[in-house]
Motif scaffolding. Structure first.
Motif, PDB file in Angstrom:
ATOM      1  N   SER A 206      -4.273  -9.024   3.811  1.00 14.05           N
ATOM      2  CA  SER A 206      -5.255  -8.899   4.885  1.00 14.05           C
ATOM      3  C   SER A 206      -4.639  -8.045   5.991  1.00 14.05           C
ATOM      4  O   SER A 206      -3.420  -7.849   6.042  1.00 14.05           O
ATOM      5  N   VAL A 207      -5.475  -7.557   6.870  1.00 15.96           N
ATOM      6  CA  VAL A 207      -4.979  -6.758   7.996  1.00 15.96           C
ATOM      7  C   VAL A 207      -4.036  -7.600   8.841  1.00 15.96           C
ATOM      8  O   VAL A 207      -2.972  -7.124   9.259  1.00 15.96           O
ATOM      9  N   VAL A 208      -4.376  -8.850   9.054  1.00 18.63           N
ATOM     10  CA  VAL A 208      -3.523  -9.731   9.866  1.00 18.63           C
ATOM     11  C   VAL A 208      -2.154  -9.901   9.216  1.00 18.63           C
ATOM     12  O   VAL A 208      -1.116  -9.790   9.884  1.00 18.63           O
ATOM     13  N   LEU A 209      -2.133 -10.158   7.914  1.00 16.30           N
ATOM     14  CA  LEU A 209      -0.853 -10.320   7.223  1.00 16.30           C
ATOM     15  C   LEU A 209      -0.058  -9.020   7.236  1.00 16.30           C
ATOM     16  O   LEU A 209       1.157  -9.029   7.440  1.00 16.30           O
ATOM     17  N   ALA A 210      -0.716  -7.903   7.047  1.00 18.17           N
ATOM     18  CA  ALA A 210      -0.028  -6.611   7.093  1.00 18.17           C
ATOM     19  C   ALA A 210       0.636  -6.399   8.455  1.00 18.17           C
ATOM     20  O   ALA A 210       1.776  -5.945   8.547  1.00 18.17           O
ATOM     21  N   TYR A 211      -0.072  -6.761   9.519  1.00 16.31           N
ATOM     22  CA  TYR A 211       0.507  -6.648  10.863  1.00 16.31           C
ATOM     23  C   TYR A 211       1.670  -7.609  11.046  1.00 16.31           C
ATOM     24  O   TYR A 211       2.681  -7.269  11.655  1.00 16.31           O
ATOM     25  N   LYS A 212       1.555  -8.827  10.516  1.00 20.40           N
ATOM     26  CA  LYS A 212       2.655  -9.792  10.621  1.00 20.40           C
ATOM     27  C   LYS A 212       3.903  -9.270   9.917  1.00 20.40           C
ATOM     28  O   LYS A 212       5.020  -9.419  10.423  1.00 20.40           O
ATOM     29  N   ILE A 213       3.706  -8.662   8.757  1.00 22.94           N
ATOM     30  CA  ILE A 213       4.835  -8.112   8.010  1.00 22.94           C
ATOM     31  C   ILE A 213       5.478  -6.977   8.794  1.00 22.94           C
ATOM     32  O   ILE A 213       6.706  -6.931   8.953  1.00 22.94           O
ATOM     33  N   ALA A 214       4.674  -6.063   9.302  1.00 20.38           N
ATOM     34  CA  ALA A 214       5.209  -4.955  10.096  1.00 20.38           C
ATOM     35  C   ALA A 214       5.937  -5.480  11.332  1.00 20.38           C
ATOM     36  O   ALA A 214       7.022  -5.001  11.676  1.00 20.38           O
ATOM     37  N   HIS A 215       5.361  -6.474  11.974  1.00 22.68           N
ATOM     38  CA  HIS A 215       5.984  -7.069  13.162  1.00 22.68           C
ATOM     39  C   HIS A 215       7.331  -7.702  12.810  1.00 22.68           C
ATOM     40  O   HIS A 215       8.296  -7.597  13.580  1.00 22.68           O
ATOM     41  N   ALA A 216       7.408  -8.358  11.649  1.00 20.60           N
ATOM     42  CA  ALA A 216       8.669  -8.966  11.215  1.00 20.60           C
ATOM     43  C   ALA A 216       9.771  -7.917  11.085  1.00 20.60           C
ATOM     44  O   ALA A 216      10.934  -8.180  11.400  1.00 20.60           O
ATOM     45  N   PHE A 217       9.400  -6.725  10.639  1.00 17.67           N
ATOM     46  CA  PHE A 217      10.366  -5.633  10.508  1.00 17.67           C
ATOM     47  C   PHE A 217      10.525  -4.835  11.800  1.00 17.67           C
ATOM     48  O   PHE A 217      11.340  -3.926  11.874  1.00 17.67           O
ATOM     49  N   ASN A 218       9.685  -5.161  12.801  1.00 18.65           N
ATOM     50  CA  ASN A 218       9.719  -4.478  14.096  1.00 18.65           C
ATOM     51  C   ASN A 218       9.413  -2.982  13.959  1.00 18.65           C
ATOM     52  O   ASN A 218      10.085  -2.134  14.558  1.00 18.65           O
ATOM     53  N   VAL A 219       8.404  -2.683  13.125  1.00 24.12           N
ATOM     54  CA  VAL A 219       7.963  -1.300  12.923  1.00 24.12           C
ATOM     55  C   VAL A 219       6.440  -1.248  12.963  1.00 24.12           C
ATOM     56  O   VAL A 219       5.772  -2.286  12.938  1.00 24.12           O
ATOM     57  N   GLU A 220       5.900  -0.050  13.015  1.00 26.07           N
ATOM     58  CA  GLU A 220       4.449   0.128  12.973  1.00 26.07           C
ATOM     59  C   GLU A 220       3.932  -0.174  11.572  1.00 26.07           C
ATOM     60  O   GLU A 220       4.621   0.071  10.577  1.00 26.07           O
ATOM     61  N   ILE A 221       2.715  -0.647  11.500  1.00 22.42           N
ATOM     62  CA  ILE A 221       2.116  -1.007  10.215  1.00 22.42           C
ATOM     63  C   ILE A 221       2.090   0.188   9.246  1.00 22.42           C
ATOM     64  O   ILE A 221       2.283   0.032   8.050  1.00 22.42           O
ATOM     65  N   THR A 222       1.887   1.386   9.784  1.00 26.87           N
ATOM     66  CA  THR A 222       1.825   2.577   8.932  1.00 26.87           C
ATOM     67  C   THR A 222       3.192   2.966   8.371  1.00 26.87           C
ATOM     68  O   THR A 222       3.269   3.795   7.461  1.00 26.87           O
ATOM     69  N   ASN A 223       4.262   2.378   8.885  1.00 29.35           N
ATOM     70  CA  ASN A 223       5.586   2.615   8.300  1.00 29.35           C
ATOM     71  C   ASN A 223       5.790   1.778   7.046  1.00 29.35           C
ATOM     72  O   ASN A 223       6.557   2.156   6.166  1.00 29.35           O
ATOM     73  N   VAL A 224       5.112   0.656   6.992  1.00 28.40           N
ATOM     74  CA  VAL A 224       5.254  -0.265   5.853  1.00 28.40           C
ATOM     75  C   VAL A 224       4.191  -0.017   4.792  1.00 28.40           C
ATOM     76  O   VAL A 224       4.480   0.001   3.601  1.00 28.40           O
ATOM     77  N   PHE A 225       2.954   0.190   5.237  1.00 29.35           N
ATOM     78  CA  PHE A 225       1.835   0.346   4.316  1.00 29.35           C
ATOM     79  C   PHE A 225       1.287   1.760   4.380  1.00 29.35           C
ATOM     80  O   PHE A 225       1.039   2.287   5.459  1.00 29.35           O
ATOM     81  N   ILE A 226       1.107   2.356   3.214  1.00 31.30           N
ATOM     82  CA  ILE A 226       0.651   3.749   3.119  1.00 31.30           C
ATOM     83  C   ILE A 226      -0.662   3.780   2.343  1.00 31.30           C
ATOM     84  O   ILE A 226      -0.734   3.281   1.204  1.00 31.30           O
ATOM     85  N   TYR A 227      -1.695   4.339   2.954  1.00 31.43           N
ATOM     86  CA  TYR A 227      -2.986   4.452   2.298  1.00 31.43           C
ATOM     87  C   TYR A 227      -3.166   5.856   1.756  1.00 31.43           C
ATOM     88  O   TYR A 227      -2.967   6.832   2.483  1.00 31.43           O
ATOM     89  N   LYS A 228      -3.513   5.946   0.483  1.00 32.82           N
ATOM     90  CA  LYS A 228      -3.825   7.235  -0.135  1.00 32.82           C
ATOM     91  C   LYS A 228      -5.157   7.099  -0.838  1.00 32.82           C
ATOM     92  O   LYS A 228      -5.365   6.160  -1.604  1.00 32.82           O
ATOM     93  N   GLU A 229      -6.037   8.052  -0.601  1.00 30.76           N
ATOM     94  CA  GLU A 229      -7.326   8.023  -1.280  1.00 30.76           C
ATOM     95  C   GLU A 229      -7.122   8.340  -2.746  1.00 30.76           C
ATOM     96  O   GLU A 229      -6.327   9.203  -3.109  1.00 30.76           O
ATOM     97  N   GLU A 230      -7.834   7.608  -3.579  1.00 30.17           N
ATOM     98  CA  GLU A 230      -7.756   7.849  -5.027  1.00 30.17           C
ATOM     99  C   GLU A 230      -8.545   9.094  -5.365  1.00 30.17           C
ATOM    100  O   GLU A 230      -9.613   9.333  -4.825  1.00 30.17           O
ATOM    101  N   GLU A 231      -7.992   9.882  -6.249  1.00 32.42           N
ATOM    102  CA  GLU A 231      -8.655  11.142  -6.624  1.00 32.42           C
ATOM    103  C   GLU A 231      -9.420  11.009  -7.915  1.00 32.42           C
ATOM    104  O   GLU A 231      -9.184  10.235  -8.739  1.00 32.42           O
TER     105      GLU A 231
END
Length: 67
Positions: A42-67
């Motif tokens: 979930s978005v909340v869990l993704a933010y919690k994980i990023a916060h645990a690492f003390n980084v921005e969420i986009t550093n941990v999770f990468i979105y790529k559109e499927e082709e």
């Protein structure tokens, strides 16, 4: 598609999957499935994980559109 760098950040912190799970209040299996891209957090869990690492969420999770 959402990919992640959880294993990389865990290695940098020298945390086990269980240690990360405890920090974000989920099961170790949840962390395993996120790392294997079998579960999208979930978005909340993704933010919690990023916060645990003390980084921005986009550093941990990468979105790529499927082709």
């Amino acid at each position: 598609m959402l990919s992640n760098r959880l294993a990389v950040y865990r290695a940098e912190k020298e945390w086990t999957q269980q240690e990360l799970a405890n920090r974000v209040n989920v099961s170790r299996q949840t962390i395993v499935n996120i790392e294997k891209n079998k579960y999208t957090p979930s978005v909340v869990l993704a933010y919690k994980i990023a916060h645990a690492f003390n980084v921005e969420i986009t550093n941990v999770f990468i979105y790529k559109e499927e082709e």
